[in-house]
Design an enzyme around this catalytic site. Sequence first.
Site, short mmCIF file in Angstrom:
data_model
loop_
_atom_site.label_atom_id
_atom_site.label_comp_id
_atom_site.label_asym_id
_atom_site.label_seq_id
_atom_site.Cartn_x
_atom_site.Cartn_y
_atom_site.Cartn_z
N CYS A 166 0.83 -1.20 0.00
CA CYS A 166 0.00 0.00 0.00
C CYS A 166 0.87 1.26 0.00
CB CYS A 166 -0.92 0.01 1.22
SG CYS A 166 -2.24 -1.23 1.16
N CYS B 200 -3.65 0.21 -3.25
CA CYS B 200 -4.28 0.56 -1.98
C CYS B 200 -3.51 1.72 -1.35
CB CYS B 200 -4.33 -0.64 -1.04
SG CYS B 200 -2.72 -1.37 -0.66
#
Length: 282
Positions: free
Chosen positions: A132, A214
Amino acid sequence: MDAMPNHSHGFSPVPGVERCGKLSLSTKNKVCLGITILGVVLVVTAVVVRVLWPQAPKHKEWKGMGSTPHFSEIVLGRCYTYTQVLRPELRHKDCQKIRKAFMNAFLSKDPCGSTEQDYQPLMELTNQSVPCHKTVLWSKSSELAHQYTGNLRDMFTLEDTLLGYIADGLTWCGDESSSEMNYESCPHWKEDCRTNTLSVFWNTVSKRFAENACGVVQVVLNGSISNTFDKNSHSCSSPSINDLKLILNRRNITFTCQDDYWPIKLLQCVKSPEHALCSSAA
């Protein structure tokens, strides 16, 4: 006495036809007959082989450039380089299976009838998790975006992933009438068809890459060109960037835009230090 013609050593212009050497009559006839029959058999065999040996079917001609020479070897080599050198945490990936899945995705198939399903086995074999906050998307800014991730090794563009690294810059296509690659030409996405092997591949892997992102996602756009985001655009305050902001806000995605993002500007100034915007006063 006249000299004998120089036909010694048992040779003649056509072996087995005029003379066969210093042999007895019966033996000579047998040898001559054997050589003559052998010659006939060879001729007949050559004709049969030529008839039975099919010529390779000719590939259809397209408007785009042909497959990259040594495509299969390049795919395998890049896979090993990425998994064994660049990202050894992926050394468990089977590069032989990856190459086979890549080739199976398009060989012996209509190069204008490619589908996402053709590439699913390949995508499963090359599945890779990007942490992420480490995803970098780009549009019309390839060189700069890759300079950026090249200096920040923990950041990833699509081409910094295993599958993107393998396919970057390559061209490939096959033909439904042949099991071989077409090295002469491949479909052009504008002039031939949009469902060609190359376009479908990049659309498929780009979609997966974006969906798996993400956290904070960085996007490198070129605000110096007229169509940064489908419309005229030159800065974060331009109408087209505002359109992008509205689209993302509707999807509950926080959007921020920064002109001349300093890490990117620094890379540009390293390359062109004489530019006015790179002076200490800029």
